[in-house]
Scaffold this motif. Sequence first.
Motif, mmCIF file in Angstrom:
data_model
loop_
_atom_site.group_PDB
_atom_site.id
_atom_site.type_symbol
_atom_site.label_atom_id
_atom_site.label_comp_id
_atom_site.label_asym_id
_atom_site.label_seq_id
_atom_site.Cartn_x
_atom_site.Cartn_y
_atom_site.Cartn_z
ATOM 1 N N PHE A 194 0.838 -1.199 0.000
ATOM 2 C CA PHE A 194 0.000 0.000 0.000
ATOM 3 C C PHE A 194 0.874 1.250 0.000
ATOM 4 C CE2 PHE A 194 -3.648 2.404 2.262
ATOM 5 C CZ PHE A 194 -4.152 2.806 1.037
ATOM 6 N N LYS A 195 1.964 1.221 0.775
ATOM 7 C CA LYS A 195 2.897 2.364 0.784
ATOM 8 C C LYS A 195 3.499 2.582 -0.593
ATOM 9 C CE LYS A 195 4.407 2.591 5.631
ATOM 10 N NZ LYS A 195 5.562 2.475 6.547
ATOM 11 N N GLY A 196 3.851 1.481 -1.257
ATOM 12 C CA GLY A 196 4.404 1.572 -2.611
ATOM 13 C C GLY A 196 3.416 2.191 -3.585
ATOM 14 N N LEU A 197 2.148 1.791 -3.469
ATOM 15 C CA LEU A 197 1.102 2.329 -4.344
ATOM 16 C C LEU A 197 0.904 3.819 -4.087
ATOM 17 C CD1 LEU A 197 -1.261 2.082 -6.347
ATOM 18 C CD2 LEU A 197 -2.718 1.441 -4.407
ATOM 19 N N ILE A 198 0.831 4.198 -2.815
ATOM 20 C CA ILE A 198 0.628 5.614 -2.470
ATOM 21 C C ILE A 198 1.788 6.465 -2.966
ATOM 22 C CG2 ILE A 198 0.470 7.253 -0.555
ATOM 23 C CD1 ILE A 198 -2.103 5.682 -1.098
ATOM 24 N N SER A 199 3.002 5.924 -2.859
ATOM 25 C CA SER A 199 4.179 6.643 -3.356
ATOM 26 C C SER A 199 4.104 6.826 -4.868
ATOM 27 C CB SER A 199 5.450 5.879 -2.978
ATOM 28 O OG SER A 199 6.583 6.517 -3.500
ATOM 29 N N ARG A 200 3.670 5.765 -5.565
ATOM 30 C CA ARG A 200 3.554 5.838 -7.032
ATOM 31 C C ARG A 200 2.474 6.817 -7.449
ATOM 32 N NH1 ARG A 200 2.686 0.998 -7.783
ATOM 33 N NH2 ARG A 200 0.690 0.802 -8.865
ATOM 34 N N ILE A 201 1.331 6.776 -6.770
ATOM 35 C CA ILE A 201 0.233 7.699 -7.076
ATOM 36 C C ILE A 201 0.671 9.142 -6.842
ATOM 37 C CG2 ILE A 201 -2.055 8.487 -6.318
ATOM 38 C CD1 ILE A 201 -2.796 5.579 -5.830
ATOM 39 N N THR A 202 1.406 9.360 -5.750
ATOM 40 C CA THR A 202 1.900 10.715 -5.440
ATOM 41 C C THR A 202 2.792 11.238 -6.558
ATOM 42 O OG1 THR A 202 1.813 10.277 -3.054
ATOM 43 C CG2 THR A 202 3.218 12.094 -3.783
ATOM 44 N N ASN A 203 3.698 10.381 -7.053
ATOM 45 C CA ASN A 203 4.618 10.799 -8.120
ATOM 46 C C ASN A 203 3.868 11.131 -9.407
ATOM 47 O OD1 ASN A 203 6.884 10.499 -6.489
ATOM 48 N ND2 ASN A 203 7.221 8.372 -7.091
ATOM 49 N N ILE A 412 -4.267 12.088 -0.817
ATOM 50 C CA ILE A 412 -3.269 11.008 -0.870
ATOM 51 C C ILE A 412 -2.147 11.274 0.139
ATOM 52 C CG2 ILE A 412 -1.429 10.018 -2.307
ATOM 53 C CD1 ILE A 412 -4.172 8.859 -2.907
ATOM 54 N N GLN A 413 -1.773 12.533 0.291
ATOM 55 C CA GLN A 413 -0.741 12.881 1.276
ATOM 56 C C GLN A 413 -1.228 12.629 2.701
ATOM 57 O OE1 GLN A 413 0.069 16.900 -0.085
ATOM 58 N NE2 GLN A 413 1.920 16.270 -1.177
ATOM 59 N N LYS A 414 -2.535 12.800 2.924
ATOM 60 C CA LYS A 414 -3.119 12.465 4.236
ATOM 61 C C LYS A 414 -3.045 10.955 4.470
ATOM 62 C CE LYS A 414 -6.451 16.300 4.396
ATOM 63 N NZ LYS A 414 -7.901 16.634 4.351
ATOM 64 N N ILE A 430 -11.440 7.220 5.267
ATOM 65 C CA ILE A 430 -12.115 8.496 4.959
ATOM 66 C C ILE A 430 -11.330 9.265 3.894
ATOM 67 C CG2 ILE A 430 -12.829 10.731 5.899
ATOM 68 C CD1 ILE A 430 -13.124 9.290 8.642
ATOM 69 N N ASP A 431 -9.992 9.344 4.068
ATOM 70 C CA ASP A 431 -9.153 10.064 3.114
ATOM 71 C C ASP A 431 -9.079 9.344 1.772
ATOM 72 O OD1 ASP A 431 -8.563 12.009 5.045
ATOM 73 O OD2 ASP A 431 -6.940 10.787 5.863
ATOM 74 N N ILE A 432 -9.073 8.000 1.818
ATOM 75 C CA ILE A 432 -9.034 7.226 0.567
ATOM 76 C C ILE A 432 -10.306 7.479 -0.242
ATOM 77 C CG2 ILE A 432 -9.025 4.905 -0.428
ATOM 78 C CD1 ILE A 432 -7.353 4.029 2.035
ATOM 79 N N ARG A 433 -11.456 7.497 0.447
ATOM 80 C CA ARG A 433 -12.728 7.761 -0.247
ATOM 81 C C ARG A 433 -12.715 9.127 -0.908
ATOM 82 N NH1 ARG A 433 -15.442 6.454 4.760
ATOM 83 N NH2 ARG A 433 -15.600 4.198 4.988
ATOM 84 N N GLN A 434 -12.162 10.128 -0.205
ATOM 85 C CA GLN A 434 -12.104 11.474 -0.769
ATOM 86 C C GLN A 434 -11.193 11.526 -1.997
ATOM 87 O OE1 GLN A 434 -14.915 13.093 0.498
ATOM 88 N NE2 GLN A 434 -13.564 14.819 0.062
ATOM 89 N N ALA A 435 -10.067 10.820 -1.945
ATOM 90 C CA ALA A 435 -9.157 10.773 -3.102
ATOM 91 C C ALA A 435 -9.861 10.109 -4.287
ATOM 92 C CB ALA A 435 -7.883 10.007 -2.746
ATOM 93 N N LEU A 436 -10.571 9.018 -4.016
ATOM 94 C CA LEU A 436 -11.321 8.338 -5.084
ATOM 95 C C LEU A 436 -12.386 9.254 -5.667
ATOM 96 C CD1 LEU A 436 -11.746 4.820 -3.420
ATOM 97 C CD2 LEU A 436 -10.440 5.318 -5.500
#
Length: 463
Positions: A194-203, A412-414, A430-436
């Motif tokens: 999940f950390k890897g995915l969040i890092s990739r999405i951020t980039n 995503i940063q949250k 909650i934050d994931i839903r908002q990003a989606l």
Amino acid sequence: MISQDTIVALATPSGAGAIAVIRVSGKDAIAICSPLFRSISGKELDKQKSHTIHLGHIVDGEKVLDEVLVSIFKGTNSYTGEPTIEISCHGSTYIQQEIIQLLLRKGCRMANAGEFTLRAFINGKLDLSQAEAVADLIASDSEASHQIAMQQMRGGFSNEIKKLRDELLNFASLIELELDFAEEDVEFADRAQFKGLISRITNVLKRLIDSFAVGNVIKNGIPVAIVGEPNVGKSTLLNALLNEERAIVSDIAGTTRDTIEDEINIGGIGFRFIDTAGIRDTKDVVESIGIQKTFEKIEQAQVVIYLMDSSQLTVDSLRVLKTEIGKIKNKYPQKPLIIVANKVDKLNNEQIKNLQSEIENIHLLSAKRNIGVEELQSKLLEFVNTGALRNNETIVTNTRHYDALLKALEEIQKVQYGLDSGLSGDLMAIDIRQALYHFGEITGEITSDDLLGNIFANFCIGK
């Protein structure tokens, strides 16, 4: 937001021309048009195959309105995703109106702005970002803006966003599943993955957000202010760049008392040149207003060309010139400043060398004799990062998309902070839903009537 009416509109520009295309779309499109079409070969329109073209006449009772070609699209196999008829008639405004009025009397209604594309979106033929790209494609006036619009319409941007959203949605479902087994303290979502995915999405989000700086100038053109003292040749340079007599040229200082703007295409990028009033101390009220506008235009410009008359330079005037250039650099440190010496055809080699030694990176030209103008255009292109365009990377040009991407990145940063801090799944969810949600806003998986109304109101009628 969408009605079941059968709609009609002129799909080609209004006015007289060789031909005009009238588009009819809706469940009754073929049923309404069929009785009005008399085929040359005696065919009945409603019995013909989809994606075929037929020659005949549009008739109002016994009155023949025009000889036409009729294209038929049945079922969902059309631009709008519903039965569609396109009538190619002669381009007389009288004929166009006669046919449209006939269709209105037989049960059609006039289409609203962008309603054909809105129906294409509602019927799943396009996602929302692709639909917006249709308007950008129509408005494109340079190779670069056309290329970006085509890429977006083919789904390049949408696919990138959908891929991120699908991956995030997969992890979101696992996080939500954990909430159902909260008492068992089970983890279904691998936190390392999940950390890897969040890092990739951020980039990816940061890259897309950064691309807006390039996309915005490609879409809207780059404003370039031409400034300098009176009578140094600013208007002559504007005319040379545009290759036409756009601005008044005179030996009288202070001729340009207002800003003059025009746009040209250089290397596929639009540049909007602004010829400004000469900067000097003056008691002339009208000229003073023009000089005030000059500084306003410098504020708005992304590139500034400071033009000087090299044939009139003295030791004292050169010192004053350096002071003026320093003032502009200090006041606008972030704006690229090109210092240009005009009328160099009047200098000898020694004078040119002295000028180049006094002012670093000075560009030499003669606007009147068109010497050095092409080189100046090439220099302007250097300020536009076209690398992403050449590499066919996704470039964001839409302000709405840019805003949604910023909001998605914030969420995503949250989530990233939650992972680093070991927050519980219910808080991160909650934050994931908002990003989606913000991802869905871009592609149209989440919309409101107000949003759709605002987007499609900017389309032309007939598209």
